[in-house]
Scaffold this active site. Structure first.
Site, PDB file in Angstrom:
ATOM      1  N   LYS A 175       0.853  -1.054  -0.132  1.00 14.18           N
ATOM      2  CA  LYS A 175       0.000  -0.522   0.126  1.00 14.18           C
ATOM      3  C   LYS A 175       0.784   0.935   0.572  1.00 14.18           C
ATOM      4  O   LYS A 175       0.456   2.399  -0.589  1.00 14.18           O
ATOM      5  CB  LYS A 175      -0.972  -0.223   0.995  1.00 14.18           C
ATOM      6  CG  LYS A 175      -2.231  -1.250   1.468  1.00 14.18           C
ATOM      7  CD  LYS A 175      -3.632  -0.637   2.272  1.00 14.18           C
ATOM      8  CE  LYS A 175      -4.360  -2.084   2.158  1.00 14.18           C
ATOM      9  NZ  LYS A 175      -4.823  -2.290   2.608  1.00 14.18           N
ATOM     10  N   LYS A 193      -5.774  -8.233 -12.859  1.00 14.52           N
ATOM     11  CA  LYS A 193      -6.807  -8.758 -11.992  1.00 14.52           C
ATOM     12  C   LYS A 193      -8.085  -7.431 -11.238  1.00 14.52           C
ATOM     13  O   LYS A 193      -7.598  -6.739 -11.534  1.00 14.52           O
ATOM     14  CB  LYS A 193      -6.066  -9.339 -10.637  1.00 14.52           C
ATOM     15  CG  LYS A 193      -6.764  -8.862  -9.176  1.00 14.52           C
ATOM     16  CD  LYS A 193      -6.030  -8.401  -7.890  1.00 14.52           C
ATOM     17  CE  LYS A 193      -6.950  -7.771  -6.804  1.00 14.52           C
ATOM     18  NZ  LYS A 193      -7.486  -8.336  -6.031  1.00 14.52           N
ATOM     19  N   LYS A 241     -11.202  -2.811  -7.366  1.00 11.15           N
ATOM     20  CA  LYS A 241     -11.277  -1.356  -7.547  1.00 11.15           C
ATOM     21  C   LYS A 241     -10.593  -0.706  -7.666  1.00 11.15           C
ATOM     22  O   LYS A 241     -11.238   0.712  -8.692  1.00 11.15           O
ATOM     23  CB  LYS A 241     -12.109  -1.276  -5.833  1.00 11.15           C
ATOM     24  CG  LYS A 241     -13.617  -1.150  -5.647  1.00 11.15           C
ATOM     25  CD  LYS A 241     -13.772  -1.491  -4.392  1.00 11.15           C
ATOM     26  CE  LYS A 241     -13.001  -2.754  -3.303  1.00 11.15           C
ATOM     27  NZ  LYS A 241     -13.303  -2.934  -2.006  1.00 11.15           N
TER      28      LYS A 241
END
Ligand code: ADP
Ligand code: TRP
Length: 314
Positions: free
Chosen positions: A114, A193, A196
């Site tokens: 992240k 993949k 969102k």
């Protein structure tokens, strides 16, 4: 309490769920949850590590509970609640944070990924795995159904349980992840993949028009006999035998195959979409309130034991 095994999972209220979330995470949960004593959470405090828009967070909470219900979760058969309603989660998370080291938390792949993607390295994001460990350990959870990307977080929960047990005596059960083999990764309309964050999704509760738009823009390679990206998504909605016949009959005719996929997705989603439209915000609030009451009772009992063991009860 029954003597059924305890199962718990949670999803972050961070946006609309897509067919990748459904087949990768929600469907496996739906297939097994009634055989266990199950807990299903909306992990809103985890979402706070990346979302600071008040209205969006509130809206996402309503939305994900509607998604759960419309997809078939029966609130009578599971304790469905939101994390922020049971303050014992953050309380236990603090105690667990005091048992693990900074270098240990720094090895978390999800945290590193992240931050590498540009998300702010706030302290909440960093200690996220201990809040997740608290979610799991508070309810003596034995089984945690999750996607592959969460495997390490369950190891972290086990480590936290062991650290506590070794320091203060046997208190927590060490949980086991349940990761479905063979579901794989559902591809998005660009073949990567479905996620969102890649803007390549087919939302689970899409309208017919949205489905048409997404399917028509699935990337197809021009030389193959079978458009693999279309087929990979189609597999989720129809049997192999049905698809063999269909793809043979329409070899090279990508438009016809995409139209058939639109029909199949729409037929699958339509009943859920209808069910979802009949669920009100008030229904959601009532279900979460009832769930919070039940979860709170269990969490309080467990925390009494924890507090007793760490020496803060006089
Ligand atoms: P996203 O990548 O869309 O943000 P999340 O990280 O919120 O999805 O994932 C929620 C759950 O859905 C996780 O258990 C994850 O493993 C699963 N999941 C997400 N995308 C896919 C996919 N494309 N295929 C299969 N499972 C997925
Ligand atoms: N970290 C999980 C995810 O992003 C969500 C989560 C939080 C969770 N607490 C949990 C999952 C407890 C299972 C059990 O998908």
């Amino acid at each position: 309490m029954t003597n059924k095994k305890r199962l718990l999972t949670g999803l972050q209220p961070s946006g609309s769920i897509h067919i990748g979330n459904y087949f990768g995470a929600l469907k496996p949960f739906l297939d097994m949850y009634t055989e266990y004593e199950s807990h299903l959470m909306v992990v809103d405090y985890h979402a706070l590590t990346t979302l600071r828009d008040r209205d969006a967070l509130t809206e996402n909470i309503y939305s994900i509970v509607k998604d759960y219900l419309a997809a078939g979760v029966d609130p009578e058969k599971v304790i469905l609640f939101k994390q922020s309603d049971v303050a014992e989660h953050t309380e236990l998370a603090w105690i667990l944070q005091c048992l693990v080291t900074v270098p240990f938390l720094m090895q978390a792949h999800a945290y590193k990924d992240k931050v590498a993607k540009g998300l702010e390295a706030n302290a909440g994001l960093f200690s996220y795995p201990m809040l997740m460990a608290a979610d799991i350990l508070l309810y003596d959870t034995e089984i945690v159904p999750v996607g592959e990307d969460q495997r390490q977080h369950i190891e972290y929960a086990r480590e936290a349980a062991n650290k506590f047990n070794n320091t203060y005596g046997e208190t927590f059960i060490t949980p086991q992840e349940h990761i479905l083999k063979g579901v794989g990764v559902v591809p998005g309309i660009d073949g990567k993949k479905m996620s969102k964050s890649y803007h390549n999704t087919i939302p689970l509760f899409a309208t017919r028009q949205e489905i048409e738009k997404a399917v028509m823009s699935i990337v197809t390679d021009s030389d193959g006999e079978r458009p693999e990206n279309v087929y990979a998504i189609h597999q989720l909605f129809a049997s192999e035998d049905a698809l063999d016949a269909l793809y043979k009959e329409n070899e090279g005719n990508y438009k016809a195959l995409k139209e058939a996929l639109i029909e199949d997705i729409d037929a699958f989603i339509a009943p859920m979409r209808e069910r979802r439209a009949s669920i009100t915000n008030e229904d959601v609030a009532n279900i979460l309130e009832a769930g919070a009451r039940k979860a709170k009772e269990r969490a309080l009992r467990k925390m009494m034991d924890v507090k007793e063991r760490i020496g803060v009860i006089l």
